[in-house]
Design an enzyme around this catalytic site. Structure first.
Site, PDB file in Angstrom:
ATOM      1  N   GLN A   1      52.474  99.081  56.246  1.00 42.37           N
ATOM      2  CA  GLN A   1      51.220  99.071  56.991  1.00 42.37           C
ATOM      3  C   GLN A   1      51.494  98.733  58.450  1.00 42.37           C
ATOM      4  OE1 GLN A   1      47.864  96.141  56.941  1.00 42.37           O
ATOM      5  NE2 GLN A   1      46.810  97.804  55.873  1.00 42.37           N
TER       6      GLN A   1
ATOM      7  N   CYS B   1      41.823  94.717  59.345  1.00 41.78           N
ATOM      8  CA  CYS B   1      42.044  93.286  59.549  1.00 41.78           C
ATOM      9  C   CYS B   1      40.997  92.722  60.513  1.00 41.78           C
ATOM     10  CB  CYS B   1      43.439  93.029  60.102  1.00 41.78           C
ATOM     11  SG  CYS B   1      43.765  91.269  60.392  1.00 41.78           S
TER      12      CYS B   1
ATOM     13  N   ASN C   1      38.970  98.163  47.166  1.00 37.14           N
ATOM     14  CA  ASN C   1      39.521  96.850  47.486  1.00 37.14           C
ATOM     15  C   ASN C   1      38.389  95.858  47.734  1.00 37.14           C
ATOM     16  OD1 ASN C   1      40.908  95.374  50.429  1.00 37.14           O
ATOM     17  ND2 ASN C   1      41.449  94.796  48.364  1.00 37.14           N
TER      18      ASN C   1
ATOM     19  N   ASP D   1      37.408  91.649  46.047  1.00 35.97           N
ATOM     20  CA  ASP D   1      36.890  90.857  44.917  1.00 35.97           C
ATOM     21  C   ASP D   1      37.331  91.380  43.555  1.00 35.97           C
ATOM     22  OD1 ASP D   1      35.693  89.236  46.751  1.00 35.97           O
ATOM     23  OD2 ASP D   1      33.645  89.882  46.350  1.00 35.97           O
TER      24      ASP D   1
ATOM     25  N   ARG E   1      43.848  88.726  47.570  1.00 35.62           N
ATOM     26  CA  ARG E   1      43.913  87.270  47.457  1.00 35.62           C
ATOM     27  C   ARG E   1      43.991  86.771  46.017  1.00 35.62           C
ATOM     28  NH1 ARG E   1      38.905  85.245  50.518  1.00 35.62           N
ATOM     29  NH2 ARG E   1      38.086  87.232  49.775  1.00 35.62           N
TER      30      ARG E   1
END
Length: 323
Positions: free
Chosen positions: A68, A101, A201, A203, A226
């Site tokens: 990335q 981001c 993407n 949760d 995460r």
């Protein structure tokens, strides 16, 4: 790339300071079909910055990884993407461009999700990079920049038209950072808007979530971020759930500590005696364990493998006394 994502359905997200080769190794072993490097600065690469180039190092046996890249200058992005392709060769799966981001230090320079505010510039970057490399180019972005202003579907179309071979969508606005809940509905709306594969993407915290986001959105692959921190097992759980099989049991205390020890050793092989970056990983592995709260101060003083081992030994002893 539809065939590619039929074979690679579970992706470890690119996470700054997290997705290094040690963490990627553990997640691959647990069932991640594809991993990404930490996001890499095109500007840093253009200066031949060794710290930046270090992010492209691969683990032993790691033969397929997505890189990335972030930046906002089309020419720099294109030239550095070409350099990455030359250096990595067949080990490169594709180049992903970060337009998601939300970190202040990133968006303040016009990088990351700031590009969602300038679709023309974003499209020119994708076109420039696509023309500079032979590998596919993908784009990761968010629901939109401003709260309540969803732009992802039309943004996805612009990226597709500019040359993106696939897109990944995080279901939060940039202004949300990581607060609140991800809206999977936007993934479905992007899927309806474009012909290229769409990665969902946001949760995805367990195997059932991987099944749910796939069913609700029709996404071609699932990206986990995460929820994998301190929990590489989420990939084996998600793989089983997507296959319609019973999910493996949650790891025991002993398994969590054993994984943390292995993680520390993998980091030490790469970085030497000083592995202070293991501190945050150790905290994640310890979450919810008996004695974890008291151990946090000790973890923050750890430097080398032996330091971490001593704390892990204490946690095992405490867990045994609670059994």
């Amino acid at each position: 790339m539809h065939d590619f994502f039929r074979r690679h359905r579970l992706l470890l997200a690119p996470m700054a300071g997290v997705s290094d080769m040690a963490f990627r190794t553990l997640c691959r072993e647990q069932g991640a079909d594809l991993t990404y490097t930490e996001m890499v600065s095109a500007k840093g690469l253009s200066y031949a910055n060794e710290k930046t180039r270090h992010l492209l190092d691969l683990a032993q046996g790691e033969d397929m990884v997505a890189v990335q890249l972030f930046g906002h200058e089309p020419d720099t992005m294109a030239s550095q993407a070409a350099w990455i392709e030359q250096v990595m060769g067949e080990n490169l799966a594709y180049i992903d461009i970060n337009m998601g981001c939300p970190a202040r230090k990133i968006v303040s320079k016009g990088d990351g999700s700031a590009l969602m505010r300038d679709p023309d510039l974003a499209a020119s970057i994708v076109t420039a990079v696509s023309r500079a490399v032979e590998h596919p180019v993908t784009v990761k972005f968010r629901r939109g920049w401003a709260m309540g202003c969803e732009t992802a579907p039309e943004f996805a179309v612009r990226m597709q038209d500019a040359g993106a071979a696939a897109v990944a969508v995080h279901g939060r606005y940039a202004e949300q950072l990581y607060r609140g809940c991800a809206d999977w509905g936007v993934v479905a709306r992007v899927k309806q808007a474009v012909d290229v594969p769409v990665v969902g993407n946001g949760d995805v915290k367990c195997g059932a979530d991987a099944v749910a986001i796939t069913r609700e959105t029709g996404c071609d692959a699932v990206m986990i971020a995460r929820a994998a921190e301190g929990n590489p097992w989420i990939f084996s759980q998600a793989a089983a759930a997507l296959a319609g099989s019973p999910e493996p049991c949650a790891p025991t205390v002993e398994q969590r500590i054993a994984m943390a020890r292995r993680h520390a050793r993998l980091l030490a092989q790469r970085e030497g005696r000083n592995i202070v970056r293991m501190r945050k990983h150790a905290m994640w592995y310890m979450t919810g364990l008996p004695g974890a709260a008291a151990a946090r101060g000790k973890i923050n003083a750890c430097v080398g493998v032996d330091d971490f081992d001593a704390v892990f030994d204490e946690l095992l002893e405490i867990a045994g006394s609670h059994a």
